[in-house]
Design an enzyme around this catalytic site. Sequence first.
Site, PDB file in Angstrom:
ATOM      1  N   SER A 252      44.409  32.337  35.866  1.00 48.92           N
ATOM      2  CA  SER A 252      44.382  33.632  36.718  1.00 48.92           C
ATOM      3  C   SER A 252      43.304  34.511  36.467  1.00 48.92           C
ATOM      4  O   SER A 252      42.192  34.363  35.990  1.00 48.92           O
ATOM      5  CB  SER A 252      45.826  34.117  36.829  1.00 48.92           C
ATOM      6  OG  SER A 252      45.803  35.296  37.757  1.00 48.92           O
TER       7      SER A 252
ATOM      8  N   TYR B 283      40.548  38.636  46.516  1.00 40.22           N
ATOM      9  CA  TYR B 283      40.540  37.928  45.139  1.00 40.22           C
ATOM     10  C   TYR B 283      42.026  37.999  44.250  1.00 40.22           C
ATOM     11  O   TYR B 283      42.452  37.148  43.807  1.00 40.22           O
ATOM     12  CB  TYR B 283      39.313  38.411  44.247  1.00 40.22           C
ATOM     13  CG  TYR B 283      39.277  37.760  42.966  1.00 40.22           C
ATOM     14  CD1 TYR B 283      38.901  36.323  42.731  1.00 40.22           C
ATOM     15  CD2 TYR B 283      39.453  38.345  41.902  1.00 40.22           C
ATOM     16  CE1 TYR B 283      38.760  35.847  41.621  1.00 40.22           C
ATOM     17  CE2 TYR B 283      39.456  37.691  40.404  1.00 40.22           C
ATOM     18  CZ  TYR B 283      38.955  36.316  40.482  1.00 40.22           C
ATOM     19  OH  TYR B 283      38.928  35.769  39.126  1.00 40.22           O
TER      20      TYR B 283
ATOM     21  N   LYS C 181      44.742  35.386  43.234  1.00 43.14           N
ATOM     22  CA  LYS C 181      45.251  35.181  41.811  1.00 43.14           C
ATOM     23  C   LYS C 181      46.829  35.570  41.711  1.00 43.14           C
ATOM     24  O   LYS C 181      47.443  35.246  40.875  1.00 43.14           O
ATOM     25  CB  LYS C 181      44.177  35.994  40.987  1.00 43.14           C
ATOM     26  CG  LYS C 181      42.856  35.697  41.051  1.00 43.14           C
ATOM     27  CD  LYS C 181      42.800  34.202  40.313  1.00 43.14           C
ATOM     28  CE  LYS C 181      41.529  33.593  40.101  1.00 43.14           C
ATOM     29  NZ  LYS C 181      41.541  32.259  39.353  1.00 43.14           N
TER      30      LYS C 181
END
Length: 330
Positions: free
Chosen positions: A172, A186, A190
């Site tokens: 991650s 983003y 994650k």
Amino acid sequence: MAAISSLFLFFILFLVSLLIILAFIVRPRSVKIPIKSRHVFITGGSSGIGLALAHSAVSEGAKVSILARSTENLAEAKRSIQLATGVEVATFSADVRDYDAVSKAVDESGPIDVLIVNQGVFIGKELEKQSPEEVKFMIDVNLVGSFNVIKAALPAMKAREGRGPASISLVSSQAGQAGIYGYTAYSASKFGLQGLAQALQQEVISDDIHVTLLFPPDTDTPGFEEELKKRPELTSIIAASSGSMKTNEVAKICFDGIKAGKFTVTCHFIGFLLSIASTGMSPQGSFWLALIEVMFGGLIRLVSLVFQWQWYKTIEKWSKKKKQVNSKLD
């Protein structure tokens, strides 16, 4: 004085009782994940953290396969590992967004003992400036691609017999622990890995497969160098509060965490604080770390609020400065 002694004794008894309870209830139990003579399969393995992890696995006697999109980068990675170790790794070119291509590569590589899902892309922009195609690209590679890789590898991993505990690791990011300006899509991609990892661990623990979630900070990879050129100025200012690390340092910490069978692996103190502040329903195999979470969770939440205060003050100052510059230009 007697009252103080009684309070101290009560605290010690409470602490010991809590430790006993935690030692009994923490699940799943941490196990050691063997590496020597086992098959380690790494996506995004042609550069950066993935390549460093491949070097580590080969140096410990593993059979290593790496998957990436670029055949040129894969060839260069293969050469670098062979020059450093004298060992030849298997390479597979596939886009993780393509389940059929990933499944074919996984089948050709053979049953996997240690799967490291490391691929990732980043396009740093405020959401307003980001195209739907860019958002979809990050979600598809970082999140959907992880589903594809794991789904392709799981049947053979679950069918292993007598090969000891297996591991599935998802790389991650600290942006998967705390949302940051300019990381909207983003961070979403994650953060999704947290839910995937938690649910997956429940599904595969009976097959002696242990899930690890890795949270590297900014790392000096080729991808990070490109990221620095493109991400918003304010993103860089906020991210600087956490600092960056060398690729080999991050890879060593991550690989050690995988071998230790940890569910959560962080790379420095700030990452550790973030992991406790955002732990939610994450499994915890260490009763000592569980004790820290129980005893100091509130205090660590206070620390996270201080970080948030700093970030929002930075955003406020930056916004005022930007408006002043724009007004002068007008």
